[in-house]
Write a protein that holds these residues in place. Sequence first.
Motif, PDB file in Angstrom:
ATOM      1  N   GLY A 238       0.799  -1.221   0.000  1.00 47.45           N
ATOM      2  CA  GLY A 238       0.000   0.000   0.000  1.00 47.45           C
ATOM      3  C   GLY A 238       0.828   1.265   0.000  1.00 47.45           C
ATOM      4  N   HIS A 239       2.019   1.200   0.582  1.00 46.97           N
ATOM      5  CA  HIS A 239       2.908   2.365   0.622  1.00 46.97           C
ATOM      6  C   HIS A 239       3.907   2.373  -0.534  1.00 46.97           C
ATOM      7  CE1 HIS A 239       1.817   4.286   4.427  1.00 46.97           C
ATOM      8  NE2 HIS A 239       1.569   3.067   4.891  1.00 46.97           N
ATOM      9  N   GLY A 240       3.785   1.399  -1.455  1.00 51.71           N
ATOM     10  CA  GLY A 240       4.675   1.379  -2.607  1.00 51.71           C
ATOM     11  C   GLY A 240       6.097   1.004  -2.265  1.00 51.71           C
ATOM     12  N   MET A 241       6.299   0.187  -1.240  1.00 48.48           N
ATOM     13  CA  MET A 241       7.641  -0.193  -0.827  1.00 48.48           C
ATOM     14  C   MET A 241       8.103  -1.501  -1.471  1.00 48.48           C
ATOM     15  SD  MET A 241       8.268   2.316   1.213  1.00 48.48           S
ATOM     16  CE  MET A 241       9.807   1.783   1.931  1.00 48.48           C
ATOM     17  N   ILE A 242       7.171  -2.390  -1.787  1.00 50.98           N
ATOM     18  CA  ILE A 242       7.491  -3.671  -2.416  1.00 50.98           C
ATOM     19  C   ILE A 242       6.510  -3.909  -3.555  1.00 50.98           C
ATOM     20  CG2 ILE A 242       8.426  -4.649  -0.281  1.00 50.98           C
ATOM     21  CD1 ILE A 242       5.822  -6.205   0.065  1.00 50.98           C
ATOM     22  N   TYR A 243       6.767  -4.917  -4.359  1.00 52.36           N
ATOM     23  CA  TYR A 243       5.864  -5.270  -5.452  1.00 52.36           C
ATOM     24  C   TYR A 243       5.853  -6.779  -5.626  1.00 52.36           C
ATOM     25  CZ  TYR A 243      10.175  -5.723  -8.219  1.00 52.36           C
ATOM     26  OH  TYR A 243      11.413  -6.092  -8.688  1.00 52.36           O
ATOM     27  N   THR A 244       4.762  -7.307  -6.189  1.00 54.26           N
ATOM     28  CA  THR A 244       4.646  -8.742  -6.406  1.00 54.26           C
ATOM     29  C   THR A 244       5.454  -9.141  -7.638  1.00 54.26           C
ATOM     30  OG1 THR A 244       2.620  -8.402  -7.690  1.00 54.26           O
ATOM     31  CG2 THR A 244       2.369  -8.906  -5.354  1.00 54.26           C
ATOM     32  N   THR A 245       5.979 -10.385  -7.630  1.00 59.55           N
ATOM     33  CA  THR A 245       6.794 -10.858  -8.752  1.00 59.55           C
ATOM     34  C   THR A 245       6.187 -12.113  -9.372  1.00 59.55           C
ATOM     35  OG1 THR A 245       8.223 -12.087  -7.213  1.00 59.55           O
ATOM     36  CG2 THR A 245       8.904  -9.863  -7.801  1.00 59.55           C
ATOM     37  N   LEU A 246       6.582 -13.301  -8.883  1.00 60.35           N
ATOM     38  CA  LEU A 246       6.137 -14.548  -9.502  1.00 60.35           C
ATOM     39  C   LEU A 246       4.662 -14.805  -9.262  1.00 60.35           C
ATOM     40  CD1 LEU A 246       9.174 -16.833  -8.544  1.00 60.35           C
ATOM     41  CD2 LEU A 246       8.805 -15.581 -10.679  1.00 60.35           C
ATOM     42  N   ASP A 247       4.158 -14.451  -8.083  1.00 59.25           N
ATOM     43  CA  ASP A 247       2.748 -14.628  -7.749  1.00 59.25           C
ATOM     44  C   ASP A 247       2.389 -13.650  -6.641  1.00 59.25           C
ATOM     45  OD1 ASP A 247       3.592 -15.823  -5.238  1.00 59.25           O
ATOM     46  OD2 ASP A 247       3.944 -17.684  -6.359  1.00 59.25           O
ATOM     47  N   ASP A 248       1.153 -13.776  -6.114  1.00 60.74           N
ATOM     48  CA  ASP A 248       0.686 -12.837  -5.095  1.00 60.74           C
ATOM     49  C   ASP A 248       1.329 -13.060  -3.736  1.00 60.74           C
ATOM     50  OD1 ASP A 248      -0.954 -11.633  -6.922  1.00 60.74           O
ATOM     51  OD2 ASP A 248      -2.729 -12.812  -6.401  1.00 60.74           O
ATOM     52  N   GLU A 249       2.121 -14.129  -3.579  1.00 56.67           N
ATOM     53  CA  GLU A 249       2.758 -14.419  -2.305  1.00 56.67           C
ATOM     54  C   GLU A 249       4.282 -14.308  -2.388  1.00 56.67           C
ATOM     55  OE1 GLU A 249       1.352 -18.236  -1.059  1.00 56.67           O
ATOM     56  OE2 GLU A 249      -0.601 -17.473  -0.438  1.00 56.67           O
ATOM     57  N   THR A 250       4.766 -13.681  -3.450  1.00 56.92           N
ATOM     58  CA  THR A 250       6.204 -13.472  -3.627  1.00 56.92           C
ATOM     59  C   THR A 250       6.447 -12.003  -3.925  1.00 56.92           C
ATOM     60  OG1 THR A 250       6.397 -15.708  -4.551  1.00 56.92           O
ATOM     61  CG2 THR A 250       8.267 -14.231  -4.848  1.00 56.92           C
ATOM     62  N   TRP A 251       7.341 -11.388  -3.151  1.00 52.49           N
ATOM     63  CA  TRP A 251       7.544  -9.948  -3.280  1.00 52.49           C
ATOM     64  C   TRP A 251       9.028  -9.599  -3.386  1.00 52.49           C
ATOM     65  CZ3 TRP A 251       5.176 -11.842   1.372  1.00 52.49           C
ATOM     66  CH2 TRP A 251       3.796 -11.978   1.286  1.00 52.49           C
ATOM     67  N   ALA A 252       9.285  -8.447  -3.974  1.00 52.07           N
ATOM     68  CA  ALA A 252      10.632  -7.901  -4.055  1.00 52.07           C
ATOM     69  C   ALA A 252      10.585  -6.440  -3.616  1.00 52.07           C
ATOM     70  CB  ALA A 252      11.192  -8.018  -5.463  1.00 52.07           C
ATOM     71  N   VAL A 253      11.717  -5.962  -3.129  1.00 49.95           N
ATOM     72  CA  VAL A 253      11.812  -4.577  -2.637  1.00 49.95           C
ATOM     73  C   VAL A 253      12.049  -3.643  -3.812  1.00 49.95           C
ATOM     74  CG1 VAL A 253      13.170  -2.994  -1.213  1.00 49.95           C
ATOM     75  CG2 VAL A 253      12.663  -5.303  -0.388  1.00 49.95           C
ATOM     76  N   LEU A 254      11.317  -2.533  -3.828  1.00 50.00           N
ATOM     77  CA  LEU A 254      11.560  -1.517  -4.857  1.00 50.00           C
ATOM     78  C   LEU A 254      12.904  -0.856  -4.602  1.00 50.00           C
ATOM     79  CD1 LEU A 254       8.044   0.128  -5.107  1.00 50.00           C
ATOM     80  CD2 LEU A 254       9.276  -0.966  -6.964  1.00 50.00           C
ATOM     81  N   ASP A 255      13.618  -0.536  -5.689  1.00 49.42           N
ATOM     82  CA  ASP A 255      14.952   0.038  -5.597  1.00 49.42           C
ATOM     83  C   ASP A 255      14.850   1.547  -5.474  1.00 49.42           C
ATOM     84  OD1 ASP A 255      17.628   0.508  -5.656  1.00 49.42           O
ATOM     85  OD2 ASP A 255      17.855   0.200  -7.820  1.00 49.42           O
ATOM     86  N   TYR A 256      15.195   2.098  -4.311  1.00 51.39           N
ATOM     87  CA  TYR A 256      15.191   3.552  -4.106  1.00 51.39           C
ATOM     88  C   TYR A 256      16.603   4.075  -4.265  1.00 51.39           C
ATOM     89  CZ  TYR A 256      10.470   3.044  -2.426  1.00 51.39           C
ATOM     90  OH  TYR A 256       9.143   2.766  -2.348  1.00 51.39           O
TER      91      TYR A 256
END
Length: 256
Positions: A238-256
């Motif tokens: 919700g705060h735009g800190m991570i995003y989903t990758t392979l599926d809805d239960e896998t996440w990666a950190v956005l690169d700031y």
Amino acid sequence: MGGSTQQGSQGGGSKFADDTLRPVTIKQLVESDEPYPGAGLAVDGIPVTQVTLIGQVRSVKPQATNVTYQIDDGTGVIDVKKWVDAERADSGATAQFAPDTYVRVFGRLTQFSGKKHVGAHFIRTIEDFNEVNYHLLDATYVHLYLTKGAAGGGGGGGGGVGGDAAGDGMFVDGGNGAARQSAGGPARLKMCGRNAQSLFAYMQRMAAGDEGCNIHAISQGMGMSTRDVMAAADELLGHGMIYTTLDDETWAVLDY
């Protein structure tokens, strides 16, 4: 004509004068609310009247009185209802748009039984995909203007809005990369709960690359329940800190 003049003198005219056309993302419409009872739906705290959006048709439901399109613009999904004009039905004015077609919608945001939809005045097909990008930039500009003030204005009236004022709140994953960097990830991270901050720090240490970290691996590594991990991930999303990758239960950190 006399009746119209009298109505305008009682305030109807000024209300019509405030009717504006605003470019928006679907996420903005879905998250719109009433500042106070009876005020009408508002985006960025400002009432919305006429709106324009661009998205892809996901489904079409023709009915006797209207055609309902489910529109997806990558930030959210909303129903768009185009009412059938019986007098013009034979003129092609009620032609339907096929699924997967990109369209621009002009209409008014409405809420019925707690569910929001757009009552469309006009829908047309997108011929040049650049228009999709132009629209997102236009919506971002208006959002920034209303929340932070005019460019070079020292922050305007939206200085206290925080990271969301940089346009991140308009998109599912934070949207424009330049806006993400200027907003500052650490500032938004402080707005998150303790579990969300711990999850973000853990994912940064893991550095799992583009594939990201799965909920089960995170749960085992952090000693948290999958429910707590999912709740923390939803907060970071919700705060735009991570995003989903392979599926809805896998996440990666956005690169700031």
